[in-house]
Design an enzyme around this catalytic site. Structure first.
Site, PDB file in Angstrom:
ATOM      1  N   VAL A  22       7.101  -0.206   1.560  1.00 26.29           N
ATOM      2  CA  VAL A  22       6.069  -0.868   2.357  1.00 26.29           C
ATOM      3  C   VAL A  22       6.695  -1.870   3.322  1.00 26.29           C
ATOM      4  CG1 VAL A  22       3.975  -2.264   2.296  1.00 26.29           C
ATOM      5  CG2 VAL A  22       4.383  -0.570   0.498  1.00 26.29           C
ATOM      6  N   LYS A 111      -0.726  -6.896  -6.849  1.00 30.24           N
ATOM      7  CA  LYS A 111      -1.900  -6.879  -7.731  1.00 30.24           C
ATOM      8  C   LYS A 111      -1.632  -7.540  -9.073  1.00 30.24           C
ATOM      9  CE  LYS A 111      -0.631  -2.132  -8.633  1.00 30.24           C
ATOM     10  NZ  LYS A 111       0.288  -2.049  -7.483  1.00 30.24           N
ATOM     11  N   ILE A 142      -7.452   1.202   2.074  1.00 30.71           N
ATOM     12  CA  ILE A 142      -8.925   1.160   2.115  1.00 30.71           C
ATOM     13  C   ILE A 142      -9.397  -0.281   2.229  1.00 30.71           C
ATOM     14  CG2 ILE A 142     -11.056   1.810   0.953  1.00 30.71           C
ATOM     15  CD1 ILE A 142      -9.408   3.738  -0.760  1.00 30.71           C
ATOM     16  N   ASP A 207      -2.193  -0.288 -14.090  1.00 30.23           N
ATOM     17  CA  ASP A 207      -2.353  -0.504 -12.659  1.00 30.23           C
ATOM     18  C   ASP A 207      -3.838  -0.630 -12.306  1.00 30.23           C
ATOM     19  OD1 ASP A 207      -1.284  -0.134  -9.729  1.00 30.23           O
ATOM     20  OD2 ASP A 207      -2.858   1.378  -9.924  1.00 30.23           O
ATOM     21  N   LYS A 211      -6.228  -3.996 -10.815  1.00 35.47           N
ATOM     22  CA  LYS A 211      -7.117  -3.886  -9.657  1.00 35.47           C
ATOM     23  C   LYS A 211      -8.564  -4.180 -10.050  1.00 35.47           C
ATOM     24  CE  LYS A 211      -4.013  -0.630  -7.383  1.00 35.47           C
ATOM     25  NZ  LYS A 211      -3.681   0.813  -7.238  1.00 35.47           N
ATOM     26  N   GLY A 308       1.272   4.298  -0.918  1.00 34.40           N
ATOM     27  CA  GLY A 308       2.140   4.886   0.098  1.00 34.40           C
ATOM     28  C   GLY A 308       2.559   3.837   1.102  1.00 34.40           C
TER      29      GLY A 308
END
Lengths: 435, 435
Positions: A22, A111, A142, A207, A211, A308
């Site tokens: 990233v 996160k 998103i 994970d 979130k 991604g």
């Protein structure tokens, strides 16, 4: 594409912490789109440094090696906006608090840190009058943080159902479409780079749970930490579960669920049966989606790439621009530290529907005994489906309940286990999203 | 649910222009949720008046009749935030410009006004240093303006495909699921209150075209007006079109399409075939959805209720809170008046795929002649499906092309019409969203 910026404003200094998939993508976009970004911000953005553990490690071509430094503390002290993409709790937390202490705004995709210690970070930022943005931490590209923080701020959110882990969604999707079993699908996901060599964080739901905690905090203005989240991964889901889900009109999805009840907020992550006509059932492959039910807005869904390098970088850049605009034009992101602080419920208090598969003796009167076990716990049955099983004089029952408490269902399961006519409780799955 | 606000701040004065279905819902929410809203804004919001044409007309119970006034100009002069829900061009435009002139921030759901004269409004607001928010104007409750304006501001949008008219989506959905023809489905939508007595604005695509212009302006930072939008409604869609769409793996949707090409921006509204595995194909009933393709973020979709009193009011309230926060804490919504101003293309320049159905003579050599007509215009065929037709020695051909220009396809259609073996071109539909 940008119109010329008539900017005598000094550049805003941006520091990157971390230069993985990233980070290097963010560095690339900051450089390649610098004109557009300057136009949208009203001042140039200057990448002043990238903190990494090892400055000599190999990097992508897009990274200017002259910007690399091992001195993260020093870098943070000379930035207006600090972008944290290191992950993990420390040193990320200390560096972000130091940045805020120096008066910098911060953008993070971390996160784990937000689920563990978000409230402390938000409070520090509010006290310092700087921004904390974290769009990339919840569902990658998103936009979900901004809608919950801003668009729905005049509404009341009742429930959020999220597919927030692309690895497990890919695995469950392949089980459904190709008839793979769990291990085969995980192996395939690893070969395609969708799953880590050690897939535990994904398949065990860690994970998704982090979130879920962030989503619940945002949606209900309440401090929800990782420890408040009831968590169950997909390792118990079998190929047969997926087949029976389809036969009863459902898809199996790993859902992060945050809901407001009369008594407080309940947050949980577990595999669930979603009716095939629900928008979440159509979320395929490694895509993510967050489905929101609000009093006035009704049903909303946000869909896209949850992970991604490029998708996550897109969300990070959007946050950088927002923070930078605030520094140029004034303003601040909505405060997260003003909490309604609803009670966070013990997961055993939450209510849901259950679908249970049983192997029972194939003879008259069995259904009556089984039904009695449900009714003794006050649980009402919505449907029963009975199929003979080839061997041993057995039948399979697929029973779907109306809303029931976790505690009530546990009592029922115990009574079922005690019945002589019940050979085996093959599977228990919750049903979510019925409308 | 709100934590107490320790606010000595004076209340912010909110004026409503219009008190129809959305206005009365906004009035209700402003009153009922006043504690929550004050907590989120940092100051109380006071509804100081509601401008209506006729103060004596009957109203819902939630509306305090003492707030009604016929003097819209006077009301605007004493408000900090003006919420325009009247619709139409005048007097809405003059009132909003007057509000901005008085230093008020404005929130509007008026798509017709924004499509016709948005740039003038944004420029006036920027000059005055106040906010213009219009989330409710594009897709009702669905947050799409904020994501395009803020979340994706560090990315590059390539294409937006939107189902932005609930009435036509309902009609097409009923045609597909119940086999109704267009008139029957429109009548049903009228009975259910999804369609107006005069459905022209919806079925002819005017409503979708206004929204397409707003979306294109936002996505590409370019002034796009209603006149720039190529528009075609659903009145030409037959029950047979919908049947054949399904048989070739597609759903028929009315799409608003805004895309950036090498030469500029193209904006169009027309019925289109969407592959069934595309997320837009699953948008059922009167729901709306906006599908965005961006360089870094990849594919995103935003789904929800595009109309209705409560959903639209939710979006309006979110905007009111954002504008109010800016007045309390400083800051301003991102400027719309800084344009990249890409060329807006003539629609005949845009490229798409086509599916055409033909009645042809059922004999050898016909397909060769038909194929030649496509290849003469440089259009490549993706697939052909041939079915005998019971009567008259005819066959039906369903031909789907690869990407072709509108002009190239028009030339092909003309040559096909000239062929003796072609009895009739039954239908032509564009195919969108193939991936």
């Amino acid at each position: 594409m940008a119109s010329p910026v008539s900017s005598d404003r000094p550049a805003l200094r941006v520091a990157l912490l971390g230069c993985g998939v990233v980070g290097s993508e963010v560095a690339r976009l900051l450089t390649e789109q610098s004109d557009d970004l300057a136009s949208r911000v009203g001042a140039p953005l200057e990448l002043v440094g990238i903190a990494v553990r090892n400055v000599d490690a190999p990097r992508g071509a897009a990274v200017d090696r002259g910007l690399l430094t091992a001195d993260a503390e020093g870098l943070v002290a000379r930035a207006d906006i600090v972008v944290e993409l290191m992950g993990g709790i420390e040193p990320a937390r200390s560096l972000l608090l130091a940045a805020i202490g120096h008066g910098a705004s911060v953008v993070t995709a971390n996160k784990a840190l937000l689920a563990e210690d978000g409230p402390a970070l938000y409070a520090a930022a509010d006290a310092a009058g700087v921004d904390v943005y974290y769009e990339a931490a919840v569902a990658g590209a998103i936009p979900i943080v901004r809608p919950l923080r801003e668009s729905l701020t005049g509404d009341r959110v009742r429930r959020v159902l999220g597919i927030v882990n692309g690895t497990t969604n890919y695995v469950l999707d392949r089980m459904a479409t190709e008839g793979l079993d769990l291990d085969e699908a995980v192996k395939e996901a690893q070969q395609l780079g969708y799953a880590e060599a050690d897939p535990t964080a994904d398949v065990e739901g860690f994970d998704a749970a982090a979130k879920a905690a962030i989503i619940a905090s945002l949606a209900f203005h309440t401090r929800v930490g990782l420890a408040d989240v009831h968590r169950e991964g997909i390792t118990g889901v079998t190929a047969q579960d997926v087949v029976w889900a389809a036969q009863t009109g459902h898809a199996v999805k790993l859902l992060a669920i945050a809901e407001q009840t009369a008594d407080g907020v309940a947050v949980r992550v577990h595999p669930a049966l979603v009716p095939l006509d629900h928008p979440l059932a159509g979320v395929r492959g490694s895509f993510n989606a967050v489905f929101v039910e609000a009093d006035a807005a009704g049903e909303l869904m946000f869909y896209g790439r949850g992970a991604g390098g490029a998708p996550t970088a897109s969300a990070v850049l959007g946050d950088v621009v927002s923070a930078a605009r605030h520094r140029v034009l004034g303003g601040k992101s909505p405060e997260e530290s003003r909490y309604a602080d609803l009670p966070v419920l013990d997961p055993s208090r939450s209510e849901t529907r259950f679908q249970v598969r049983l192997l029972v003796a194939d003879r008259p009167g069995v259904l009556a005994q089984v039904s009695q076990a449900f009714s003794d716990a006050g649980i009402s049955i919505e449907s029963v489906r009975q199929t003979p099983v080839a061997a041993d004089g057995l039948a399979q029952l697929v029973i779907t309940t109306h809303l029931a408490s976790e505690a009530g269902f546990a009592a029922t399961a115990a009574s079922l286990g005690d019945l002589a006519v019940v050979r085996e409780i093959t599977s228990t799955l919750r049903v979510e999203g019925a409308r």
